[in-house]
Design a protein around this motif. Sequence first.
Motif, short mmCIF file in Angstrom:
data_model
loop_
_atom_site.label_atom_id
_atom_site.label_comp_id
_atom_site.label_asym_id
_atom_site.label_seq_id
_atom_site.Cartn_x
_atom_site.Cartn_y
_atom_site.Cartn_z
N ALA A 23 22.37 20.34 36.55
CA ALA A 23 22.39 21.56 35.74
C ALA A 23 23.42 22.52 36.32
CB ALA A 23 21.01 22.22 35.71
N THR A 24 23.81 23.50 35.52
CA THR A 24 24.71 24.53 36.04
C THR A 24 23.96 25.38 37.07
OG1 THR A 24 24.13 26.02 34.23
CG2 THR A 24 26.09 24.64 33.95
N ILE A 25 24.71 26.06 37.93
CA ILE A 25 24.11 26.69 39.11
C ILE A 25 23.08 27.76 38.73
CG2 ILE A 25 24.59 28.09 41.15
CD1 ILE A 25 27.31 26.62 41.33
N SER A 26 23.47 28.73 37.93
CA SER A 26 22.56 29.83 37.61
C SER A 26 21.38 29.36 36.76
CB SER A 26 23.31 30.94 36.87
OG SER A 26 24.32 31.49 37.69
N PHE A 27 21.67 28.61 35.71
CA PHE A 27 20.61 28.13 34.83
C PHE A 27 19.65 27.21 35.60
CE2 PHE A 27 18.79 25.23 31.71
CZ PHE A 27 18.33 26.11 30.75
N GLY A 28 20.21 26.32 36.40
CA GLY A 28 19.37 25.39 37.16
C GLY A 28 18.47 26.11 38.16
N ARG A 29 19.02 27.12 38.82
CA ARG A 29 18.23 27.86 39.81
C ARG A 29 17.07 28.60 39.15
NH1 ARG A 29 18.27 33.06 40.97
NH2 ARG A 29 20.18 33.40 39.76
N VAL A 30 17.34 29.24 38.00
CA VAL A 30 16.32 30.07 37.37
C VAL A 30 15.26 29.25 36.64
CG1 VAL A 30 15.93 31.85 35.61
CG2 VAL A 30 17.90 32.01 37.14
N TYR A 31 15.68 28.19 35.93
CA TYR A 31 14.75 27.49 35.05
C TYR A 31 14.41 26.07 35.49
CZ TYR A 31 15.55 31.40 31.92
OH TYR A 31 15.62 32.65 31.39
N ILE A 32 15.38 25.31 35.98
CA ILE A 32 15.13 23.90 36.23
C ILE A 32 14.49 23.65 37.59
CG2 ILE A 32 16.16 21.59 36.25
CD1 ILE A 32 16.15 23.11 33.55
N ALA A 33 14.88 24.40 38.61
CA ALA A 33 14.27 24.22 39.93
C ALA A 33 12.75 24.44 39.89
CB ALA A 33 14.93 25.12 40.96
N PRO A 34 12.26 25.54 39.30
CA PRO A 34 10.80 25.69 39.22
C PRO A 34 10.13 24.60 38.39
CG PRO A 34 11.90 27.78 38.82
CD PRO A 34 12.96 26.73 38.79
N LEU A 35 10.81 24.16 37.32
CA LEU A 35 10.25 23.10 36.47
C LEU A 35 10.10 21.80 37.25
CD1 LEU A 35 9.36 22.06 33.68
CD2 LEU A 35 11.77 21.59 33.19
N LEU A 36 11.10 21.45 38.05
CA LEU A 36 11.02 20.22 38.84
C LEU A 36 9.92 20.31 39.89
CD1 LEU A 36 14.76 19.21 39.37
CD2 LEU A 36 13.07 18.18 37.84
N GLY A 37 9.70 21.50 40.43
CA GLY A 37 8.60 21.67 41.38
C GLY A 37 7.26 21.36 40.74
#
Length: 293
Positions: A88-102
């Motif tokens: 994912a892109t850096i900002s979008f991935g940090r805000v939305y995808i990182a918590p989702l993967l957790g």
Amino acid sequence: MRTVEHGSMAAAARELDCTRALVSKQIAELEAILGARLLERSTRRLSLTPAGEQFHHHALAALDAVAATQIAVRNQGETPLGVLRVSATISFGRVYIAPLLGRLADAHPGLTCELILSDQLVDLEAEDIDLALRMTRMPPQDAVVRRLATLERLICASPAYLQMHGTPQHAGELPHHQTLSYLLTDDHRWHLIDPQGEEHIHTATSRLRMNSTDAMVDAAVAGRGLAILPEYLAQPLLRDGRLVQVLSDHEPSTRFGRHLYACYTPSRVRIAKVRVMLQALEEMFLPVPPWGA
């Protein structure tokens, strides 16, 4: 294979963490088994013989087949297992995808999640990516894609900046303002579509130029000028008053396009770990994405 890739036995030995003599011995044994010379050796370089070319071609195909078989066997069944690699892109991935993967890792004990954050285009095959989140006008034609959301971009500034410099009412007023430039896509130019469908091209005036969306947000909040920001980052700041939208009837046009896609290769279609990730994405972004709620 490594000898051919690197052009020397010494380089292959360094990558394989063994001696050059061992590499030479193994190649000699392989040539003896095949009854053909595979490499032409000289003091300066190695090159493939015609027999070596044929062997190398078929060896690559065999390795690809083994890798595909390993993926298929490893991901059989309905239980998500193994490593899930998501881009994912850096900002979008940090805000939305990182918590989702957790949350996904918590729900599936057999799953290990890896998040690859980059604002550059990542090759799905070469980087062994199971699923990529792409913001693009045109998703890759060789991938399976699922459209997840529409991504608006807004022109924003801080209240302090607008109090000091005034609020622009038309694109023609932008040369009198500080306008920030996003290095990765805009070439120091803003492209805006007005309500009549006319395109206005504005050369960014600020001496601040950045390749980070997060840095652009920080600069806008700090009163450094007007910025074109993705709605998914701007909306929380608009709601709490740290930013104000201006020229709301002008639509920024960027190379990113207006849609978010989940992309994965056809070989991943029936893999359980990709299926649960796609389900989680659809639950998060459809029918309304989090920033639009």
